[in-house]
Write a protein that holds these residues in place. Structure first.
Motif, PDB file in Angstrom:
ATOM      1  N   ARG A  28      40.077  36.322  31.978  1.00 36.93           N
ATOM      2  CA  ARG A  28      40.403  37.126  30.792  1.00 36.93           C
ATOM      3  C   ARG A  28      39.520  36.783  29.598  1.00 36.93           C
ATOM      4  N   GLY A  29      38.711  35.739  29.736  1.00 39.66           N
ATOM      5  CA  GLY A  29      37.895  35.302  28.617  1.00 39.66           C
ATOM      6  C   GLY A  29      38.515  34.197  27.794  1.00 39.66           C
ATOM      7  N   LYS A  30      39.705  33.722  28.179  1.00 36.95           N
ATOM      8  CA  LYS A  30      40.312  32.607  27.459  1.00 36.95           C
ATOM      9  C   LYS A  30      39.552  31.325  27.782  1.00 36.95           C
ATOM     10  N   ILE A  31      39.252  30.567  26.761  1.00 37.81           N
ATOM     11  CA  ILE A  31      38.454  29.355  26.946  1.00 37.81           C
ATOM     12  C   ILE A  31      39.321  28.245  27.524  1.00 37.81           C
ATOM     13  N   THR A  32      38.854  27.674  28.622  1.00 33.68           N
ATOM     14  CA  THR A  32      39.561  26.568  29.276  1.00 33.68           C
ATOM     15  C   THR A  32      38.809  25.247  29.156  1.00 33.68           C
ATOM     16  N   GLY A  33      37.559  25.318  28.709  1.00 30.57           N
ATOM     17  CA  GLY A  33      36.775  24.104  28.537  1.00 30.57           C
ATOM     18  C   GLY A  33      35.622  24.366  27.573  1.00 30.57           C
ATOM     19  N   GLY A  35      33.008  35.509  38.130  1.00 31.26           N
ATOM     20  CA  GLY A  35      32.502  36.789  38.617  1.00 31.26           C
ATOM     21  C   GLY A  35      31.029  37.025  38.343  1.00 31.26           C
ATOM     22  N   ARG A  36      30.345  36.072  37.710  1.00 27.64           N
ATOM     23  CA  ARG A  36      28.917  36.228  37.403  1.00 27.64           C
ATOM     24  C   ARG A  36      28.171  34.950  37.789  1.00 27.64           C
ATOM     25  N   PRO A  37      28.016  34.700  39.067  1.00 29.81           N
ATOM     26  CA  PRO A  37      27.345  33.469  39.504  1.00 29.81           C
ATOM     27  C   PRO A  37      25.921  33.391  38.970  1.00 29.81           C
ATOM     28  N   GLY A  38      25.539  32.196  38.578  1.00 28.25           N
ATOM     29  CA  GLY A  38      24.191  31.984  38.063  1.00 28.25           C
ATOM     30  C   GLY A  38      24.060  32.151  36.567  1.00 28.25           C
TER      31      GLY A  38
END
Length: 436
Positions: A176-181, A194-197
Motif C-alpha cells: 500500500r506504500g506504508k513505510i515499514t523500514g 512488485g518491482r524487482p530491481g
C-alpha cells in the motif's frame, strides 16, 4: 493558495547546508546558493515547486555562509504590494537562538528551533522540503496522496535501480506504500514490492501533520543520543508507531507543454551533492530530450531578473564562431571562439581562438584568447589568462586548481576579493572577503 481539503499549508525550506562535498564551490556560499543552469541558484528549484503548487507561505531556514543566499532570496522571491502579508511571503529565517546560544544542529533541530513560526501561522500541515537538490514536482499531488491515506507523515520517494540505492536513505514499504523500514545507505537496499530491481530512496521532502511534527520534535529535543535529523532520527522513530507513507515520485505529473515541437514535461530529481553529480546535472540540461527541461511555461523555474543585454555570438579577429549544445545566460558573449556542450552564466566572455568543451562557466568570467578548456568548472569572476590549457593534464592542473578525483573534472575556485587598503587586523590570507 492551497486551502479547502488541505487546510492551512505552510512550506519550510531547509537551506542551511554547508555542501562540503561541493568544495570549492561552497567555500564562500551555502550549497543552496550555488549557481546552476546559467542563471539560477539551487534553492530556486525548491521554492519554484512550492509556488507553482499554490503554496505561497514559505519560510527559508538558513545558516552557513548565507549572505549571498540572503541577497538572492531578497531580490528574487518577494511578493509585492498588497500580496505581501500573512498568507503570501517567502521569509528568511536564520538561527534565532531562542532555546540557547547554539546554531541549528540538524534538519530536525532547525525546524524545532522555529516551531513558533508554525504556531503563528496556525498551520494544519507542514511541507518540509530540501533546498539542495535539483528537482521539479507538483507538491499538491503529494498533498492529495497524504490526505487520501490519512497519513501522519508522507515522504517523497524517488525510484532508482537497487544497485544505485545504497548511496541514499532507503525506504522499505508494503504493497500500500506504508513505510515499514527506513535505513541510511544500506548495503542491500530493499526492493519495491512488485518491482524487482528497483528501490525507493528518500528525496528529503516531507509532509507532516502539525501535531505529529510538534510531538516528534519535542521528543527528539529531549533525547541525548540523536543527530536531530529527519532522515536519521525522526522518520525511523515514527515508522511502526504511526501512519508513515511513501509518495511515489514517479507518479507525479507536471502540466504539459502541448507543443508539437516539444515533448511533455516529466518530474525530475537529482542530488547534486558532489562535483561529479553537479557537472552531470548540467550536461543533462544540454540534451534535447533531457528529462530536465527549463522551457515549460506551465512549470517555470523562477529566479532573479537582471537588466543584462542579450547573449551574443559572432566571429572576431578572423576567427570563426562555433556554438553547439550550449546554454547562454544574459550578457554572455562568444567572440570568435568555439563552445560545445557547455553552460555559460551571466556576463561571461569567451575571447577569440578559445575552445571550451563540456564546461560550466560562472558569471563574469573572462576566458582569454587561445585557451583550451575541457570538462572544467570555472567559478564566477575569474579571468583565465591567454593560452591557458585546463582539463588535458590533470596532474598539472591540480597544482593550482581543484581536480575532482572521482570524475577528473577541474574546478577553478572563485577568486578572493580584498579592500584596496587592508586593515592591520586582517591576516594576510586574503580569505576575509569574496564575491558570491
Amino acid at each position: 493558495m492551497i486551502r479547502g481539503q488541505y487546510g492551512r499549508v505552510l512550506g519550510i525550506v531547509l537551506a542551511g547546508g554547508k555542501g562540503e562535498r561541493l568544495m570549492p564551490l561552497t567555500k564562500y556560499r551555502a550549497k543552496p546558493a550555488v549557481h546552476f543552469g546559467a542563471k539560477y541558484r539551487i534553492v530556486d528549484f525548491a521554492i519554484s515547486n512550492l509556488i507553482n503548487s499554490g503554496i505561497f507561505s514559505i519560510y527559508v531556514l538558513v545558516q552557513f555562509k548565507s549572505q549571498s543566499l540572503n541577497e538572492h532570496i531578497d531580490k528574487a522571491w518577494q511578493f509585492g504590494g498588497a500580496l505581501r502579508g500573512r498568507d503570501f511571503f517567502v521569509t528568511l529565517v536564520p538561527a534565532q537562538m531562542w532555546r540557547g546560544e547554539r546554531w541549528f544542529e540538524g534538519t530536525a533541530d532547525a525546524v524545532y528551533q522555529n516551531m513558533h513560526l508554525v504556531t503563528l501561522y496556525d498551520a494544519d500541515r507542514i511541507c518540509v522540503f530540501a533546498a539542495d537538490h535539483i528537482y521539479k514536482m507538483d507538491v499538491e499531488q503529494m498533498l492529495t496522496f497524504h490526505m487520501d491515506h490519512n497519513a501522519d507523515v508522507t515522504v517523497a520517494a524517488n525510484v532508482v535501480p537497487s544497485c544505485e540505492a545504497h548511496q541514499f536513505g532507503c525506504i522499505e514499504t508494503d504493497e500500500r506504500g506504508k513505510i515499514t523500514g527506513f535505513m541510511e545507505k544500506p548495503k542491500n537496499p530493499p526492493e519495491i514490492p512488485g518491482r524487482p530491481g528497483f528501490s525507493y530512496v528518500s528525496m528529503g521532502n516531507y509532509i507532516f501533520e502539525r501535531e505529529i511534527l510538534e510531538e516528534s520534535l519535542l521528543e527528539d529535543a529531549s533525547m541525548e543520543h540523536t543527530s536531530h535529523d529527519f532522515g536519521r532520527d525522526i522518520i525511523p522513530r515514527l515508522v511502526g508507531r504511526g501512519r508513515v507513507f511513501a509518495y511515489d515520485f514517479s507518479t507525479n505529473v507536471l502540466p504539459g507543454i502541448n507543443d508539437a515541437h516539444w515533448r511533455d514535461d516529466k518530474p525530475y530529481w537529482k542530488d547534486v551533492g558532489t562535483i561529479k553529480a553537479y557537472w552531470q546535472a548540467h550536461m543533462d540540461l544540454l540534451q534535447n530530450d533531457s528529462e530536465m527541461t527549463l522551457y515549460n511555461p506551465h512549470w517555470p523555474i523562477r529566479t532573479v531578473s537582471f537588466a543584462d543585454p542579450p547573449a551574443y555570438a559572432y566571429p572576431s579577429d578572423g576567427e570563426s564562431c562555433k556554438v553547439s549544445s550550449t546554454l547562454m545566460a544574459e550578457g554572455s558573449r562568444i567572440l570568435g571562439a568555439e563552445v560545445e556542450k557547455s553552460v555559460l552564466s551571466r556576463n561571461c566572455v569567451i575571447l577569440p581562438g578559445a575552445k571550451v568543451e563540456e564546461c560550466i562557466i560562472g558569471q563574469g568570467v573572462i576566458i582569454g584568447r587561445n585557451c583550451r578548456l575541457r570538462r572544467v568548472i570555472v567559478d564566477g569572476h575569474n579571468e583565465i589568462p591567454n593560452g591557458t590549457v585546463l582539463g588535458y593534464d590533470l596532474e598539472e592542473d591540480g597544482k593550482q586548481n581543484t581536480v575532482d578525483e572521482s570524475s577528473g573534472i577541474v574546478v577553478v575556485p572563485m577568486p578572493q576579493m580584498q579592500l584596496r587598503k587592508k586593515p592591520d587586523s586582517v591576516k594576510e590570507t586574503g580569505e576575509w572577503m569574496s564575491f558570491s
